[in-house]
Write an enzyme that holds these catalytic residues in place. Sequence first.
Site, PDB file in Angstrom:
ATOM      1  N   ASN A 108      -4.817  28.629 131.435  1.00  0.00           N
ATOM      2  CA  ASN A 108      -4.489  30.062 131.451  1.00  0.00           C
ATOM      3  C   ASN A 108      -3.380  30.366 132.452  1.00  0.00           C
ATOM      4  O   ASN A 108      -2.463  31.127 132.165  1.00  0.00           O
ATOM      5  CB  ASN A 108      -5.729  30.886 131.822  1.00  0.00           C
ATOM      6  CG  ASN A 108      -6.609  31.162 130.610  1.00  0.00           C
ATOM      7  OD1 ASN A 108      -6.239  30.876 129.482  1.00  0.00           O
ATOM      8  ND2 ASN A 108      -7.783  31.722 130.874  1.00  0.00           N
TER       9      ASN A 108
ATOM     10  N   ARG B 119      -3.201  29.778 120.228  1.00  0.00           N
ATOM     11  CA  ARG B 119      -4.254  29.869 121.239  1.00  0.00           C
ATOM     12  C   ARG B 119      -5.472  30.465 120.557  1.00  0.00           C
ATOM     13  O   ARG B 119      -5.349  31.439 119.804  1.00  0.00           O
ATOM     14  CB  ARG B 119      -3.820  30.746 122.430  1.00  0.00           C
ATOM     15  CG  ARG B 119      -2.555  30.280 123.137  1.00  0.00           C
ATOM     16  CD  ARG B 119      -2.632  28.846 123.590  1.00  0.00           C
ATOM     17  NE  ARG B 119      -3.817  28.586 124.404  1.00  0.00           N
ATOM     18  CZ  ARG B 119      -4.203  27.378 124.753  1.00  0.00           C
ATOM     19  NH1 ARG B 119      -3.547  26.309 124.352  1.00  0.00           N
ATOM     20  NH2 ARG B 119      -5.257  27.218 125.499  1.00  0.00           N
TER      21      ARG B 119
ATOM     22  N   GLU C 270      -9.720  25.105 131.261  1.00  0.00           N
ATOM     23  CA  GLU C 270      -9.421  26.421 130.681  1.00  0.00           C
ATOM     24  C   GLU C 270      -8.688  27.318 131.681  1.00  0.00           C
ATOM     25  O   GLU C 270      -7.706  27.964 131.348  1.00  0.00           O
ATOM     26  CB  GLU C 270     -10.722  27.129 130.249  1.00  0.00           C
ATOM     27  CG  GLU C 270     -11.537  26.414 129.182  1.00  0.00           C
ATOM     28  CD  GLU C 270     -10.843  26.323 127.830  1.00  0.00           C
ATOM     29  OE1 GLU C 270      -9.791  26.962 127.646  1.00  0.00           O
ATOM     30  OE2 GLU C 270     -11.352  25.600 126.959  1.00  0.00           O
TER      31      GLU C 270
END
Lengths: 104, 156
Positions: B52, B109, B48
């Site tokens: 990002n 997203r 994650e």
Amino acid sequence: MQYQIKENCLTIFLPAEVDHHNAEEIKREADKVIEEQHIKYVIFDFGRTNFMDSSGIGVIMGRYRHIFLLGGEVWAIHTSERMRQILNMSGVTKIIQIYEEGMM
Amino acid sequence: MEYFNEMEVVFDSRSENEGFARVAVAAFMTQMDPVLEEVADVKTAVSEAVTNSIIHGYEGRTSGKITVWCGIEKDRKTILVTVKDQGVGIENVEQAMEPLYTTRPDMDRSGMGFAFMEAFMDEVQVESVPGKGTTVWMKKTTGGEKKEAVWTTQSH
């Protein structure tokens, strides 16, 4: 993307790992098939999948948005305990159905 | 703080490296003798944070560098992980960390990145300076009592 079409039902055989890198390809190809083949039901087959992050949740939510106006449904099958945990935590199970063995 | 063992990897902001980063951290973690679920938790959180940096920090540019650092504490039970970029930074960290908040709905997203990091790690801290970059700091102790995942999107 590995997939199978039966009438208006698309089964997507997800790869071993679903992350942002391979989610892009799945989204692109799935949307093309959904549009061209008038797909109403999308089944995500997790049989080979042992890793998924929130990018995979985005894939599911995005495909749901495409077909729910047509009265379509999204299903997840062959989910491991870990995958069910990820799906439940994300809240996506409010819009998709998880088919568990021996459920029907 | 002195650690039992540390490692650092630096790689380009390419989506190919998302898999590399989480596997590198998972391999480093094996010396803590973790259970499979603990490794999966850390892998998800690393994935994650790196995603990002690639999507939001560097906005898809592949020329950026991402640094992943891990430190295992002397008890060999606790791992610290930082994921650092020199990207655009985050104006409002609190808002960015809200479940379902995303600046890129166009990319499908889910807005669950930070929520997943918080759910799978014991502690998550984010430091960001707009125009300078973002560092995500995460901590997890293995071998303890199993924490039940009671977190849902409804509770926020």
